[in-house]
Scaffold this active site. Structure first.
Site, short mmCIF file in Angstrom:
data_model
loop_
_atom_site.label_atom_id
_atom_site.label_comp_id
_atom_site.label_asym_id
_atom_site.label_seq_id
_atom_site.Cartn_x
_atom_site.Cartn_y
_atom_site.Cartn_z
N GLU A 34 0.85 -1.19 0.00
CA GLU A 34 0.00 0.00 0.00
C GLU A 34 0.88 1.23 0.00
OE1 GLU A 34 -2.34 2.90 -0.20
OE2 GLU A 34 -3.25 0.90 -0.36
N ARG A 108 -16.89 3.70 5.74
CA ARG A 108 -15.78 3.04 5.06
C ARG A 108 -14.60 2.83 6.01
NH1 ARG A 108 -13.96 2.40 -0.40
NH2 ARG A 108 -15.83 3.48 -1.13
N TYR A 220 -28.04 7.73 4.38
CA TYR A 220 -28.25 6.59 5.27
C TYR A 220 -27.36 6.73 6.49
CZ TYR A 220 -24.24 4.95 2.46
OH TYR A 220 -23.06 4.85 1.79
N ASP A 299 -12.07 -2.07 -8.70
CA ASP A 299 -12.10 -0.93 -9.61
C ASP A 299 -10.97 -0.95 -10.63
OD1 ASP A 299 -14.33 0.10 -8.43
OD2 ASP A 299 -13.34 1.76 -7.40
#
Length: 400
Positions: A34, A108, A220, A299
């Site tokens: 990462e 998230r 939400y 993605d």
């Protein structure tokens, strides 16, 4: 020479972290690269329908997520033209019983934290922050993965490389340099507000989908119901890469101006103090998923519009299918690894393509104006909640 049992994954987003857990569960050693020095919240909320939550539960994440995720009672489809609710589609226990897994909405950062916690606890996963994938080359024992951490450049052996590094994937650029993201002409604006700021009827445990002229918004609860996540989608020309550019609140309020948009929708938008925006990019259908012992996930291979709420879900499904194919007995040689990755792509293509098309179609429907909007509203009311929920069975009911 024996083939390395190490798999490298570029990108520690939701898909990359899930793939690391799934592969480690099949007996592989996983190195997760990462480039960020630390994992920070990017984007605010996610919807995890049963097809995605089922995978996470099977990976042992239920207890880590149970107190962080919210199980909404319903999806409420709202019309700006009609001024309010058209239909309430039951979720909660109804969706869980129907699909055999919960429907969650979650911050998230909370999902990422749960995944990182599980990855950190697994002895066969090595998460390397501040590590940038740079190059890959064939080796007698698989692949040689070149990556950099600060000023230190090193090479490691692996049997496979998985690119889970997003729409602007460096791994995809190495494999298929002609495949480039396309700007959709739409911009998503996101923000949150404290649930105590508005009356309970605006902040109940439900997903609200507001459809209106050339725009829509979704709201939400997240963070255990303490906050409300709001995403507003508008047409625009601003198309810089990135997920978290500060935005001018007046642009959102002008786009959702009265009288086209009713007070309940505008009240939620006005409650957001700070907006972030990102341009919505997609990848063309039919992008190849793998080449030899290198494959793409999430993605990086199928970036799609968010109007089916399945971006994260498809990446999570990818991770489960990838691990299943790589764990087969045939994947014990370089040729076997390449064949398994090719089969993984074939197994995913048709479903992902259908979700991509559904998302595009729903985006158009949400933004109808005039007679088309009237016809849309009438059709949704005529369908009713049960038939509307049944239309999601092909998505929610997916199993590995």
């Amino acid at each position: 020479m024996a083939l390395s049992r190490t798999i490298f994954i570029a990108g520690a987003g939701i898909g990359g972290l899930t793939a690391a857990l799934a592969l480690a569960g099949k007996g592989f050693r996983v190195v997760l690269l990462e480039k960020a020095e630390r994992l920070e919240e990017v984007g605010a909320g996610l919807q995890l329908s049963p097809n995605a939550s089922r995978v996470l539960v099977e990976l042992g994440l239920k207890d880590r997520l149970r107190l962080r995720a919210v199980t909404p009672e319903a999806v409420c489809i709202m019309s700006a033209r009609a001024g309010g609710e058209l239909l309430r589609m039951p979720l909660g226990e109804a969706a869980a019983e129907r699909a055999g897994a919960p429907y969650w909405v979650v911050h998230r950062a909370d999902l990422q934290s749960a995944l990182v916690g599980a990855v950190s606890d697994h002895p066969d996963v090595d998460l390397r922050l501040g590590a940038t994938f740079e190059d890959v080359a064939p080796h007698a024992r698989g692949l040689s993965i070149v990556h950099r951490s600060g000023t230190i450049r090193r090479s490691d052996l692996a049997s496979a490389l998985i690119g889970a590094d997003g729409v602007w994937s460096t791994v995809r650029q190495h494999l298929f340099p002609d495949v480039q993201p396309r700007f959709s002409g739409l911009i998503a604006w996101r923000g949150t507000f404290d649930a105590t700021q508005l009356p309970k009827e605006y902040t109940a445990r439900r997903v609200q989908l507001w459809m209106g002229p050339n725009a829509h918004l979704v709201a939400y609860p997240i963070a255990g119901g303490r906050q409300i996540n709001v995403v507003a989608v508008l047409p625009g020309t601003w198309n810089r890469p990135g997920w978290s550019t500060p935005g001018d609140p007046s642009e959102v309020m002008d786009a959702f101006a009265a009288p086209r948009w009713p007070p309940p929708a505008r009240m939620m938008l006005a409650a957001v103090d700070s907006w972030r925006k990102w341009a919505l990019f997609t990848l063309p259908e039919g992008c190849a998923w793998s080449k030899g012992p290198i494959a793409l996930l999430g993605d990086a291979v199928h970036a799609m519009l968010p109007f089916a709420a399945q971006g994260a879900g498809m990446a999570i499904e990818d991770a489960a299918v990838l691990a299943k194919h790589l764990s087969s007995d045939a994947a014990e040689s370089a040729a076997g690894i390449a064949a398994a990755l090719k089969q993984y792509g074939h197994a995913r293509q048709a479903r992902v393509r259908r979700v991509q098309r559904t998302a595009r179609q729903q985006g158009r429907i949400y933004h109808f104006t005039g007679p088309l909007a009237i016809a849309r509203d009438l059709a949704i009311r005529a369908l009713g909640p049960e038939r509307m929920l049944a239309r999601q069975d092909w998505i929610y009911g997916w199993r590995l």
